[in-house]
Design an enzyme around this catalytic site. Structure first.
Site, PDB file in Angstrom:
ATOM      1  N   GLU A  33       0.829  -1.204   0.000  1.00 26.64           N
ATOM      2  CA  GLU A  33       0.000   0.000   0.000  1.00 26.64           C
ATOM      3  C   GLU A  33       0.865   1.256   0.000  1.00 26.64           C
ATOM      4  OE1 GLU A  33      -4.063  -1.760   1.879  1.00 26.64           O
ATOM      5  OE2 GLU A  33      -2.732  -0.770   3.277  1.00 26.64           O
ATOM      6  N   CYS A  87       3.751   8.368   1.088  1.00 20.28           N
ATOM      7  CA  CYS A  87       4.320   7.375   1.994  1.00 20.28           C
ATOM      8  C   CYS A  87       4.425   6.053   1.245  1.00 20.28           C
ATOM      9  CB  CYS A  87       3.414   7.229   3.208  1.00 20.28           C
ATOM     10  SG  CYS A  87       4.021   5.992   4.330  1.00 20.28           S
ATOM     11  N   CYS A 111       7.087  -7.386   6.796  1.00 19.96           N
ATOM     12  CA  CYS A 111       8.210  -6.956   7.619  1.00 19.96           C
ATOM     13  C   CYS A 111       8.547  -8.078   8.606  1.00 19.96           C
ATOM     14  CB  CYS A 111       7.828  -5.694   8.379  1.00 19.96           C
ATOM     15  SG  CYS A 111       9.228  -4.955   9.210  1.00 19.96           S
ATOM     16  N   CYS A 161       7.753  -5.725  15.651  1.00 20.02           N
ATOM     17  CA  CYS A 161       7.404  -4.710  16.648  1.00 20.02           C
ATOM     18  C   CYS A 161       5.935  -4.966  17.015  1.00 20.02           C
ATOM     19  CB  CYS A 161       7.584  -3.308  16.093  1.00 20.02           C
ATOM     20  SG  CYS A 161       9.276  -2.965  15.577  1.00 20.02           S
ATOM     21  N   CYS A 182       2.769  -2.844  15.712  1.00 21.11           N
ATOM     22  CA  CYS A 182       2.646  -2.516  14.283  1.00 21.11           C
ATOM     23  C   CYS A 182       1.916  -3.622  13.534  1.00 21.11           C
ATOM     24  CB  CYS A 182       4.037  -2.328  13.699  1.00 21.11           C
ATOM     25  SG  CYS A 182       4.012  -2.024  11.935  1.00 21.11           S
ATOM     26  N   CYS A 188      -0.908   5.725  10.112  1.00 20.56           N
ATOM     27  CA  CYS A 188       0.287   5.059  10.602  1.00 20.56           C
ATOM     28  C   CYS A 188      -0.045   3.731  11.268  1.00 20.56           C
ATOM     29  CB  CYS A 188       0.858   5.982  11.646  1.00 20.56           C
ATOM     30  SG  CYS A 188       2.557   5.841  11.824  1.00 20.56           S
TER      31      CYS A 188
HETATM   32  N1  SAH Z   1      10.505   0.139   9.553  1.00 22.86           N
HETATM   33  C1  SAH Z   1      10.618   1.559   9.530  1.00 22.86           C
HETATM   34  C2  SAH Z   1       9.531   2.188   8.722  1.00 22.86           C
HETATM   35  C3  SAH Z   1       8.209   2.250   9.449  1.00 22.86           C
HETATM   36  S1  SAH Z   1       7.714   3.836   9.418  1.00 22.86           S
HETATM   37  C4  SAH Z   1      10.645   2.093  10.923  1.00 22.86           C
HETATM   38  O1  SAH Z   1      10.491   1.304  11.850  1.00 22.86           O
HETATM   39  O2  SAH Z   1      10.899   3.271  11.101  1.00 22.86           O
HETATM   40  C5  SAH Z   1       6.266   3.979  10.203  1.00 22.86           C
HETATM   41  C6  SAH Z   1       6.286   4.567  11.567  1.00 22.86           C
HETATM   42  O3  SAH Z   1       5.010   4.277  12.150  1.00 22.86           O
HETATM   43  C7  SAH Z   1       7.321   3.928  12.467  1.00 22.86           C
HETATM   44  O4  SAH Z   1       7.824   4.853  13.376  1.00 22.86           O
HETATM   45  C8  SAH Z   1       6.487   2.876  13.137  1.00 22.86           C
HETATM   46  O5  SAH Z   1       7.094   2.428  14.315  1.00 22.86           O
HETATM   47  C9  SAH Z   1       5.193   3.605  13.355  1.00 22.86           C
HETATM   48  N2  SAH Z   1       4.044   2.738  13.635  1.00 22.86           N
HETATM   49  C10 SAH Z   1       3.899   1.437  13.354  1.00 22.86           C
HETATM   50  N3  SAH Z   1       2.722   0.968  13.796  1.00 22.86           N
HETATM   51  C11 SAH Z   1       2.089   2.010  14.362  1.00 22.86           C
HETATM   52  C12 SAH Z   1       0.805   2.172  14.976  1.00 22.86           C
HETATM   53  N4  SAH Z   1      -0.036   1.160  15.100  1.00 22.86           N
HETATM   54  N5  SAH Z   1       0.476   3.400  15.432  1.00 22.86           N
HETATM   55  C13 SAH Z   1       1.337   4.424  15.283  1.00 22.86           C
HETATM   56  N6  SAH Z   1       2.542   4.326  14.714  1.00 22.86           N
HETATM   57  C14 SAH Z   1       2.924   3.143  14.250  1.00 22.86           C
END
Ligand code: SAH
Length: 371
Positions: free
Chosen positions: A95, A108, A115, A119, A122, A338
């Site tokens: 996406e 974005c 992935c 985490c 996420c 996000c």
């Molecule tokens: N792998 C990279 C790119 C991800 S960027 C990284 O970790 O930076 C997207 C951002 O959104 C990251 O900071 C990620 O940690 C955050 N993110 C992921 N899931 C989320 C959620 N459920 N709510 C808010 N932020 C989230």
């Protein structure tokens, strides 16, 4: 030659394209001609590239191709956020999200299918990991979005904050960012292209000499105990290894700042003491902090911090002299916010950080917007 054996021209940045043309006995300026057709004129038919000789056009048709990701779904939310689902190869989907604002438009994009970083907050992590995206699949997202937006909106900023950990797809991401910043392609300034990483320390060290775009770090916790849980790659590259490479990344510039992303999760990383710890961790680093209200999704037990806690963090950090913003949640009605970008990942090989090794490591992520 079947199309699957043909060279996809989108897999090349300018220097690789010049080499490609030299290897087929052509002058290297053909690279700039074809780049202008593709990225400025949005022309994908070799036949229509009228300043190339007829014989070269025929040759290109025989040995190469230009394949863009295919749109399978498109939604626009009330606040103008666009989300596209794109078919990648036979079975996978990723996406891509566009967020319009008054003076800019941020795209974005994803760097991997799924992935492997795990985490726990996420949603991409829940899907597991399939594979890295090719250069063509990364830059193709930009081309497809700009082509769809036509002249209505111009993409002015690109963030690699979609699915995947960009620095675990290092070579392809570097080449794609070169196309984003090349005047013959999208011509964005280096400061307007941002790689967001969970903290792949050796890759951050190499990054600057190769592309020098803006950097965002998904810190999310101010101490190792908590970060080991929220961003498990921390077990491999803990905060005391991560912070020095961040300092190094901005050391030669008086203007540049690293963006520190900090997702706000109720009762987990949003205590007052965490704000104080965060200030200590960031001491001396030219950084701006982006607080991200946690976006909830079905399979997650976490909740978003209260507005009061988020404001407390913002004020505390600001008082300590750190520029701090709260990320606006946009596009959540179409699941484009996000942590809500999921796509479709098949044949996933879910791995965890403890058994990642070598180049093939891949990681965690999701989507976001405003840097
Ligand atoms: N792998 C990279 C790119 C991800 S960027 C990284 O970790 O930076 C997207 C951002 O959104 C990251 O900071 C990620 O940690 C955050 N993110 C992921 N899931 C989320 C959620 N459920 N709510 C808010 N932020 C989230």
């Amino acid at each position: 030659m079947s199309s699957s054996c043909k060279q996809n021209i989108l897999d090349f940045d300018r220097s690789h394209l010049e080499t490609f043309f030299k290897n087929i006995g052509e002058k290297s300026f053909r690279a700039s001609q074809i780049m202008k057709w593709i990225y400025h004129e949005f022309q994908l038919e070799f036949d229509q590239m009228t300043n190339l000789s007829k014989s070269l056009r025929v040759k290109l048709q025989q040995i190469s191709t230009i394949i863009m990701p295919e749109i399978t779904y498109h939604a626009v939310s009330k606040d103008g956020v666009h989300k596209w689902r794109l078919k990648i190869g036979e079975n996978n989907q990723i996406e891509t999200v566009f967020i319009p604002e008054v003076n800019r438009g941020t795209l974005c994009i994803s760097s991997q299918v799924g992935c492997a970083l795990n985490c726990p907050f996420c949603s991409t992590a829940q899907q597991g990991f399939n594979r890295n995206l090719s250069v063509a699949e990364i830059i193709g997202q930009v081309w497809v979005a700009q082509n769809e937006l036509k002249k209505e909106y111009k993409i002015t900023n690109i963030v690699l904050m979609g699915m995947g950990e960009p620095l675990l797809n290092f070579e392809n991401v570097i080449q794609a960012t070169r196309l984003m910043t090349d005047d013959l392609a999208f011509g964005l300034s280096k400061r307007k292209v941002t790689i967001s990483t969970s903290g792949v320390v050796p890759a951050i060290k190499k990054l600057k000499s190769l592309t020098d775009v803006s950097l965002a770090i998904s810190l999310h916790a101010p101490n190792n105990e908590l970060r080991d849980e929220l961003v498990p790659i921390n077990k491999k590259y803990p905060i005391e290894a991560l912070m020095p490479v961040c300092h190094e990344y901005v050391s030669e510039s008086t203007k540049r700042k690293i963006t520190i992303e900090y997702v706000m999760i109720k009762g987990v990383n949003d205590h007052k003491k965490h704000a104080s710890e965060l200030i200590k961790v960031l001491k001396g680093l030219p950084a701006k902090v982006n607080l991200i209200p946690f976006n909830e999704f079905d399979t997650s037990n976490y909740q978003c911090s209260s507005r009061v806690s988020i404001e407390y963090f913002k004020n505390k950090l600001t008082m300590a002299g750190i520029v701090t913003t709260i990320r606006k949640t946009r596009g959540d009605a179409i699941d484009a916010a996000c942590g809500q970008l999921v796509g479709k990942v098949v044949d996933k090989t879910k791995r965890n950080v403890s058994n990642l090794s070598g180049k093939d490591k891949s990681f965690q992520s999701i989507v976001e917007m405003q840097v």
